[in-house]
Scaffold this motif. Structure first.
Motif, PDB file in Angstrom:
ATOM      1  N   MET A   1      63.229  27.238  -4.952  1.00 22.75           N
ATOM      2  CA  MET A   1      61.842  26.960  -5.344  1.00 22.75           C
ATOM      3  C   MET A   1      60.989  26.791  -4.103  1.00 22.75           C
ATOM      4  N   ASN A   2      59.752  27.303  -4.158  1.00 26.69           N
ATOM      5  CA  ASN A   2      58.854  27.093  -3.035  1.00 26.69           C
ATOM      6  C   ASN A   2      58.273  25.680  -3.085  1.00 26.69           C
ATOM      7  N   PHE A   3      57.507  25.323  -2.063  1.00 27.68           N
ATOM      8  CA  PHE A   3      57.013  23.951  -1.936  1.00 27.68           C
ATOM      9  C   PHE A   3      56.101  23.561  -3.094  1.00 27.68           C
ATOM     10  N   VAL A   4      55.196  24.475  -3.490  1.00 26.14           N
ATOM     11  CA  VAL A   4      54.243  24.158  -4.565  1.00 26.14           C
ATOM     12  C   VAL A   4      54.980  23.904  -5.873  1.00 26.14           C
ATOM     13  N   THR A   5      55.967  24.740  -6.167  1.00 27.60           N
ATOM     14  CA  THR A   5      56.738  24.572  -7.405  1.00 27.60           C
ATOM     15  C   THR A   5      57.509  23.262  -7.387  1.00 27.60           C
ATOM     16  N   ARG A   6      58.122  22.950  -6.249  1.00 25.38           N
ATOM     17  CA  ARG A   6      58.854  21.680  -6.132  1.00 25.38           C
ATOM     18  C   ARG A   6      57.930  20.495  -6.323  1.00 25.38           C
ATOM     19  N   LEU A   7      56.706  20.599  -5.796  1.00 24.00           N
ATOM     20  CA  LEU A   7      55.746  19.509  -5.923  1.00 24.00           C
ATOM     21  C   LEU A   7      55.342  19.310  -7.374  1.00 24.00           C
ATOM     22  N   LYS A   8      55.079  20.416  -8.076  1.00 20.73           N
ATOM     23  CA  LYS A   8      54.698  20.324  -9.489  1.00 20.73           C
ATOM     24  C   LYS A   8      55.817  19.696 -10.316  1.00 20.73           C
ATOM     25  N   CYS A   9      57.051  20.111 -10.043  1.00 16.74           N
ATOM     26  CA  CYS A   9      58.186  19.544 -10.767  1.00 16.74           C
ATOM     27  C   CYS A   9      58.336  18.062 -10.486  1.00 16.74           C
ATOM     28  N   SER A  10      58.126  17.684  -9.237  1.00 15.79           N
ATOM     29  CA  SER A  10      58.230  16.274  -8.855  1.00 15.79           C
ATOM     30  C   SER A  10      57.177  15.434  -9.570  1.00 15.79           C
ATOM     31  N   ILE A  11      55.963  15.957  -9.681  1.00 19.20           N
ATOM     32  CA  ILE A  11      54.886  15.236 -10.371  1.00 19.20           C
ATOM     33  C   ILE A  11      55.232  15.068 -11.850  1.00 19.20           C
ATOM     34  N   ARG A  12      55.717  16.128 -12.483  1.00 19.24           N
ATOM     35  CA  ARG A  12      56.086  16.058 -13.891  1.00 19.24           C
ATOM     36  C   ARG A  12      57.193  15.028 -14.128  1.00 19.24           C
ATOM     37  N   PRO A 139      62.999  32.126  -9.403  1.00 17.80           N
ATOM     38  CA  PRO A 139      62.038  31.263  -8.692  1.00 17.80           C
ATOM     39  C   PRO A 139      62.158  29.798  -9.110  1.00 17.80           C
ATOM     40  N   ILE A 140      62.417  29.568 -10.411  1.00 17.94           N
ATOM     41  CA  ILE A 140      62.620  28.215 -10.920  1.00 17.94           C
ATOM     42  C   ILE A 140      63.957  28.199 -11.647  1.00 17.94           C
ATOM     43  N   PRO A 141      64.908  27.365 -11.236  1.00 17.76           N
ATOM     44  CA  PRO A 141      66.214  27.352 -11.909  1.00 17.76           C
ATOM     45  C   PRO A 141      66.115  26.790 -13.328  1.00 17.76           C
ATOM     46  N   PHE A 142      67.012  27.256 -14.187  1.00 16.06           N
ATOM     47  CA  PHE A 142      67.065  26.781 -15.564  1.00 16.06           C
ATOM     48  C   PHE A 142      68.125  25.687 -15.647  1.00 16.06           C
ATOM     49  N   ILE A 143      67.784  24.563 -16.250  1.00 12.88           N
ATOM     50  CA  ILE A 143      68.642  23.376 -16.165  1.00 12.88           C
ATOM     51  C   ILE A 143      69.299  23.026 -17.495  1.00 12.88           C
ATOM     52  N   ASP A 144      69.308  23.970 -18.434  1.00 13.87           N
ATOM     53  CA  ASP A 144      69.840  23.662 -19.757  1.00 13.87           C
ATOM     54  C   ASP A 144      71.280  23.152 -19.714  1.00 13.87           C
ATOM     55  N   ASN A 145      72.095  23.671 -18.820  1.00 11.20           N
ATOM     56  CA  ASN A 145      73.483  23.223 -18.750  1.00 11.20           C
ATOM     57  C   ASN A 145      73.576  21.750 -18.370  1.00 11.20           C
ATOM     58  N   ASP A 146      72.589  21.257 -17.627  1.00 12.61           N
ATOM     59  CA  ASP A 146      72.619  19.877 -17.157  1.00 12.61           C
ATOM     60  C   ASP A 146      72.159  18.882 -18.220  1.00 12.61           C
ATOM     61  N   ILE A 147      71.295  19.316 -19.144  1.00  9.20           N
ATOM     62  CA  ILE A 147      70.692  18.358 -20.073  1.00  9.20           C
ATOM     63  C   ILE A 147      71.020  18.616 -21.540  1.00  9.20           C
ATOM     64  N   THR A 148      71.571  19.782 -21.871  1.00 10.59           N
ATOM     65  CA  THR A 148      71.747  20.163 -23.273  1.00 10.59           C
ATOM     66  C   THR A 148      73.020  19.568 -23.862  1.00 10.59           C
ATOM     67  N   ASP A 149      72.898  19.049 -25.081  1.00 11.59           N
ATOM     68  CA  ASP A 149      74.042  18.519 -25.819  1.00 11.59           C
ATOM     69  C   ASP A 149      74.572  19.516 -26.842  1.00 11.59           C
ATOM     70  N   LEU A 150      73.696  20.400 -27.313  1.00 12.57           N
ATOM     71  CA  LEU A 150      74.095  21.346 -28.350  1.00 12.57           C
ATOM     72  C   LEU A 150      73.229  22.596 -28.273  1.00 12.57           C
ATOM     73  N   CYS A 151      73.870  23.759 -28.328  1.00 12.26           N
ATOM     74  CA  CYS A 151      73.160  25.023 -28.469  1.00 12.26           C
ATOM     75  C   CYS A 151      73.453  25.585 -29.860  1.00 12.26           C
ATOM     76  N   VAL A 152      72.505  26.354 -30.371  1.00 10.47           N
ATOM     77  CA  VAL A 152      72.605  26.881 -31.723  1.00 10.47           C
ATOM     78  C   VAL A 152      72.608  28.403 -31.661  1.00 10.47           C
ATOM     79  N   ALA A 153      73.617  29.030 -32.271  1.00  7.59           N
ATOM     80  CA  ALA A 153      73.761  30.482 -32.241  1.00  7.59           C
ATOM     81  C   ALA A 153      74.131  31.009 -33.625  1.00  7.59           C
TER      82      ALA A 153
END
Length: 388
Positions: A1-12, A139-153
């Protein structure tokens, strides 16, 4: 992630933490569909079934706009504007979060919260997420593996998608996509209600034309499908037809001269409702085709730009031709297919595609996922005295 993206994520993430302070989890579930664009899809189906099963559960939806032209939002839904302070507050105190889009590193999951990922393209043709970024990091990593308890298929293909595209290693409920319950077990009263809402005349069959977006291009789509000729040819077989045209939510709409029997439904939130009332579907590379096969009705993939699409898009995870779909490369092809393919041919095509994807739609997915949510809420209630 670039600096601006990291900053936005940090604020959120800081906002999430602030709204969690002194704000214990409640008996409520927050839903989001297409990042707040719509009241639709798998989250809608789960939300409505959850209310039927447990009306004491507070249901919150994050939506970008409160406009409800088609009166789909039930009165029990509490709506907050996505990304607003009210949304952060509701998110922070929700015991369960349900979404259908990938999550990026601006979300913090609290202890006791349950995160359910329902994704919106179970049997998608196109590569997505880490499949599409196989040679480099997104550009922005996906974190579903870190936070997801259940996926639906709803298929073996959907399960593999979570493993490959999300890099998800956790539990997957694979007994169906909730949005497709209505296609597996169609309700005649619901069909009539949707037709009346859209102003479809009695006795008219419904053709849906639903092209998907093109990567890196969300402009007003100029279509090459000769809808007028297709409708005239269908009518020459003895039936009356109305065509519904639906642009993908990722584009700005479709450029076309509409008439009484050609209706723009691009602003109708839920594609599942439209597929439910359809008698014939023409699309191109959209996963709506892989949902409509559940209906065993005519489907044509109109791919007159296949060569250009292949060279400029992310590529296929599932090849439509290998899956058994009937493909037209020109308007003339469509007329020839209509003339020479029978209902039995389309039925066999759907059966082949269902088998190709390893489809496992039960028609009970909404009920089963809602039951998982209720069990989580009840369990948390028994084990946490702070529950309100």
């Amino acid at each position: 992630m670039n600096f601006v993206t990291r900053l936005k994520c940090s604020i959120r993430r800081t906002e999430y933490r602030l709204f969690s302070i002194g704000n214990p989890l409640q008996r409520q579930v927050i839903f989001s569909s297409f990042s707040g664009k719509q009241y639709s899809d798998n989250p809608r189906a789960i939300s409505e079934e959850l209310h039927e099963m447990d009306s004491s559960c507070r249901i919150v939806w994050g939506l970008r706009s409160f406009e409800d032209r088609y009166n789909l939002l039930p009165p029990y839904v509490h709506v907050v504007k996505s990304g607003s302070p009210a949304w952060f507050k509701e998110f922070a105190k929700s015991s369960v979060i349900v979404t259908n889009t990938a999550c990026v590193p601006n979300i913090i999951k609290r202890k006791g919260q349950m995160f359910i990922q329902t994704w919106h393209g179970d049997r998608a043709f196109k590569k997505i997420l880490y499949q599409a970024w196989s040679n480099q990091e997104p550009p922005i990593p996906f974190i579903d593996n870190d936070i997801t308890d259940l996926c639906v298929a709803g298929s073996d293909s959907g399960v593999q998608m979570y493993r490959d595209a999300f890099k998800y290693s956790g539990h997957i409920y694979s007994n169906g996509c909730p949005r497709n319950d209505c296609l597996v077990k169609p309700n005649p009263n619901k069909i009539k209600r949707i037709r009346d809402t859209l102003g479809i005349k009695d006795g008219h069959k419904v053709l849906i034309f639903a092209p998907t977006f093109r990567d890196n291009d969300n402009s007003l789509q100029s279509i090459t499908l000769d809808i007028k000729t297709v409708l005239e040819h269908l009518r020459s077989k003895g039936d009356k037809w109305t065509c519904l045209i639906r642009a993908h939510s990722g584009s700005r709409g479709i450029e076309y001269q509409y008439s009484d029997n050609v209706i723009d439904v691009s602003d109708y939130p839920d594609m599942a409702d439209l597929l439910l009332i359809a008698d014939f579907l023409i699309t191109d590379y959209s996963s709506c085709a892989t949902d409509f096969i559940l209906c065993h009705k005519p489907i044509i993939l109109f791919q007159d730009d296949l060569d250009d699409y292949n060279s400029k898009s992310r590529g296929f995870a599932n090849d439509p031709k290998t899956a058994g779909f009937i493909i037209a490369r020109s308007n003339e092809d469509i007329i020839e297919i209509i003339d020479h393919y029978s209902d039995d041919d389309y039925y066999k095509m759907c059966e082949k595609a269902l088998a190709y994807f390893g489809t496992s739609e039960s028609g009970n997915a909404s009920h089963d996922v809602a039951n998982v949510i209720i069990q989580h809420l009840d369990s948390y209630y028994r084990n946490d005295s702070r529950w309100r």
